[in-house]
Design a protein around this motif. Structure first.
Motif, mmCIF file in Angstrom:
data_model
loop_
_atom_site.group_PDB
_atom_site.id
_atom_site.type_symbol
_atom_site.label_atom_id
_atom_site.label_comp_id
_atom_site.label_asym_id
_atom_site.label_seq_id
_atom_site.Cartn_x
_atom_site.Cartn_y
_atom_site.Cartn_z
ATOM 1 N N ARG A 228 39.838 44.908 35.701
ATOM 2 C CA ARG A 228 39.391 44.334 36.969
ATOM 3 C C ARG A 228 39.938 45.115 38.161
ATOM 4 O O ARG A 228 39.281 45.230 39.193
ATOM 5 C CB ARG A 228 39.796 42.856 37.058
ATOM 6 C CG ARG A 228 39.005 41.941 36.143
ATOM 7 C CD ARG A 228 39.234 40.495 36.527
ATOM 8 N NE ARG A 228 40.622 40.096 36.301
ATOM 9 C CZ ARG A 228 41.071 39.558 35.177
ATOM 10 N NH1 ARG A 228 40.235 39.370 34.158
ATOM 11 N NH2 ARG A 228 42.341 39.196 35.055
ATOM 12 N N ARG A 229 41.159 45.635 38.003
ATOM 13 C CA ARG A 229 41.766 46.374 39.109
ATOM 14 C C ARG A 229 41.180 47.764 39.292
ATOM 15 O O ARG A 229 41.075 48.260 40.409
ATOM 16 C CB ARG A 229 43.277 46.500 38.887
ATOM 17 C CG ARG A 229 44.072 45.230 39.096
ATOM 18 C CD ARG A 229 45.550 45.538 39.198
ATOM 19 N NE ARG A 229 46.045 46.194 37.984
ATOM 20 C CZ ARG A 229 46.550 45.548 36.938
ATOM 21 N NH1 ARG A 229 46.605 44.225 36.949
ATOM 22 N NH2 ARG A 229 46.995 46.203 35.891
ATOM 23 N N TYR B 212 34.437 46.079 25.547
ATOM 24 C CA TYR B 212 34.260 45.104 26.620
ATOM 25 C C TYR B 212 33.075 44.178 26.362
ATOM 26 O O TYR B 212 32.621 43.475 27.252
ATOM 27 C CB TYR B 212 34.093 45.833 27.959
ATOM 28 C CG TYR B 212 35.326 46.608 28.354
ATOM 29 C CD1 TYR B 212 36.506 45.946 28.678
ATOM 30 C CD2 TYR B 212 35.323 47.995 28.382
ATOM 31 C CE1 TYR B 212 37.650 46.646 29.017
ATOM 32 C CE2 TYR B 212 36.455 48.713 28.725
ATOM 33 C CZ TYR B 212 37.613 48.031 29.046
ATOM 34 O OH TYR B 212 38.745 48.730 29.375
ATOM 35 N N THR C 100 26.912 44.063 42.563
ATOM 36 C CA THR C 100 26.519 43.759 41.183
ATOM 37 C C THR C 100 27.699 43.674 40.232
ATOM 38 O O THR C 100 27.501 43.434 39.038
ATOM 39 C CB THR C 100 25.535 44.828 40.660
ATOM 40 O OG1 THR C 100 26.171 46.125 40.697
ATOM 41 C CG2 THR C 100 24.265 44.866 41.498
ATOM 42 N N TYR C 101 28.925 43.826 40.746
ATOM 43 C CA TYR C 101 30.079 43.914 39.848
ATOM 44 C C TYR C 101 30.267 42.663 38.999
ATOM 45 O O TYR C 101 30.495 42.747 37.795
ATOM 46 C CB TYR C 101 31.355 44.197 40.650
ATOM 47 C CG TYR C 101 32.583 44.198 39.773
ATOM 48 C CD1 TYR C 101 32.802 45.228 38.858
ATOM 49 C CD2 TYR C 101 33.500 43.138 39.825
ATOM 50 C CE1 TYR C 101 33.913 45.218 38.031
ATOM 51 C CE2 TYR C 101 34.612 43.123 38.991
ATOM 52 C CZ TYR C 101 34.813 44.163 38.103
ATOM 53 O OH TYR C 101 35.902 44.152 37.278
ATOM 54 N N ARG C 102 30.190 41.497 39.596
ATOM 55 C CA ARG C 102 30.417 40.267 38.828
ATOM 56 C C ARG C 102 29.305 39.992 37.821
ATOM 57 O O ARG C 102 29.555 39.535 36.706
ATOM 58 C CB ARG C 102 30.557 39.073 39.780
ATOM 59 C CG ARG C 102 31.846 39.092 40.594
ATOM 60 C CD ARG C 102 32.017 37.798 41.373
ATOM 61 N NE ARG C 102 33.252 37.794 42.142
ATOM 62 C CZ ARG C 102 34.442 37.478 41.637
ATOM 63 N NH1 ARG C 102 34.535 37.109 40.376
ATOM 64 N NH2 ARG C 102 35.524 37.500 42.400
ATOM 65 N N ARG C 103 28.083 40.269 38.216
ATOM 66 C CA ARG C 103 26.948 39.963 37.334
ATOM 67 C C ARG C 103 26.688 41.056 36.306
ATOM 68 O O ARG C 103 26.248 40.768 35.192
ATOM 69 C CB ARG C 103 25.691 39.761 38.205
ATOM 70 C CG ARG C 103 24.441 39.387 37.429
ATOM 71 C CD ARG C 103 23.339 38.963 38.376
ATOM 72 N NE ARG C 103 23.098 39.977 39.389
ATOM 73 C CZ ARG C 103 22.240 40.996 39.221
ATOM 74 N NH1 ARG C 103 21.598 41.123 38.082
ATOM 75 N NH2 ARG C 103 22.045 41.864 40.190
ATOM 76 N N PRO D 103 28.960 44.250 35.491
ATOM 77 C CA PRO D 103 29.998 45.279 35.587
ATOM 78 C C PRO D 103 29.717 46.417 34.615
ATOM 79 O O PRO D 103 29.259 46.195 33.490
ATOM 80 C CB PRO D 103 31.273 44.525 35.203
ATOM 81 C CG PRO D 103 30.790 43.424 34.313
ATOM 82 C CD PRO D 103 29.453 43.009 34.854
ATOM 83 N N TYR E 186 32.121 54.010 35.926
ATOM 84 C CA TYR E 186 32.692 53.959 37.272
ATOM 85 C C TYR E 186 33.450 55.246 37.596
ATOM 86 O O TYR E 186 33.380 55.764 38.711
ATOM 87 C CB TYR E 186 33.628 52.758 37.407
ATOM 88 C CG TYR E 186 32.917 51.430 37.555
ATOM 89 C CD1 TYR E 186 31.932 51.248 38.520
ATOM 90 C CD2 TYR E 186 33.241 50.344 36.738
ATOM 91 C CE1 TYR E 186 31.287 50.029 38.661
ATOM 92 C CE2 TYR E 186 32.601 49.121 36.872
ATOM 93 C CZ TYR E 186 31.617 48.970 37.829
ATOM 94 O OH TYR E 186 30.978 47.762 37.976
#
Length: 216
Positions: free
Chosen positions: A12-13, A209, A56-59, A61, A67
């Protein structure tokens, strides 16, 4: 606690850290740029991509690999925007060391234009369609990369029509009449190299993931 669970906070970081690096690099690249107009045109793709990735990160990733590659390509764009592709000092050094007829930094930029989108396209196709790793997936990824490359070349063509000689720094053709063809060839090579070198790493991250199934 599983390895995946323990790695979750770091996962997440990392996008936040990468975004921060990109923002700082973008600001630095604008300072003393040869032409702010050319700089803006060169970094426009990164400027557009960043808010899309944030929104769009939460929906949806992406994998850390995707990245990281996006940041790497953004940095390439920023360096080219700061000096212009024909005048990047490192490219001048390579030109002189190898006895080339032109600064090759533009070629690197278009190689990355194939290398990076190949992984992003592969991830979207794997997660949003019934496609699975194999020949058809690779073929479609390559086609997507070539479409991206062709679209960029059309964008450069329109820029040249509008800006005339003022767009020369943005185009970076350096007098090469085959520059468009070389740009697309380098993107094609980049896509093939990306699929050959990164497919296994990408698949491992998708599984780690739990992103290897189509998103709901």
């Amino acid at each position: 606690m599983t390895a995946t669970a323990s790695a979750a906070p770091a996962r997440r970081r990392e996008p936040v850290v990468l975004l921060g690096i990109g923002i700082v690099a973008l600001c630095v690249s604008a300072i003393g740029a040869k032409s702010l107009g050319t700089w803006f045109m060169e970094v426009l793709a990164a400027v557009i991509a960043a808010p899309i990735l944030v929104l769009t990160y939460r929906r949806f990733p992406l994998t850390p690999l995707a990245y990281r590659l996006i940041l790497a390509q953004s940095l390439i764009l920023m360096i080219g925007g700061h000096w212009t592709y024909a005048e990047v000092p490192a490219g001048d050094w390579v030109r002189d060391a190898l006895g080339l007829g032109r600064n090759p930094y533009d070629r690197l930029g278009h190689l990355a234009q194939g290398f990076v989108p190949a992984i992003v396209a592969r991830e979207i196709l794997l997660r949003r369609t019934p496609l699975r790793p194999g020949g058809w997936l690779n073929a479609l990824v390559w086609c997507v990369v070539m479409a991206v490359s062709a679209t960029w070349e059309l964008f450069e063509w329109v820029s040249a029509l509008i800006g005339g000689s003022a767009a020369d720094d943005f185009l970076g053709a350096q007098g090469d009449i085959w520059d468009t063809q070389w740009d697309m060839f380098m993107a094609a090579v980049g896509a093939v190299a990306s699929l050959l070198l990164l497919t296994r790493v990408h698949d491992r991250q998708l599984r780690a993931y739990h992103l290897d199934r189509p998103a709901e």
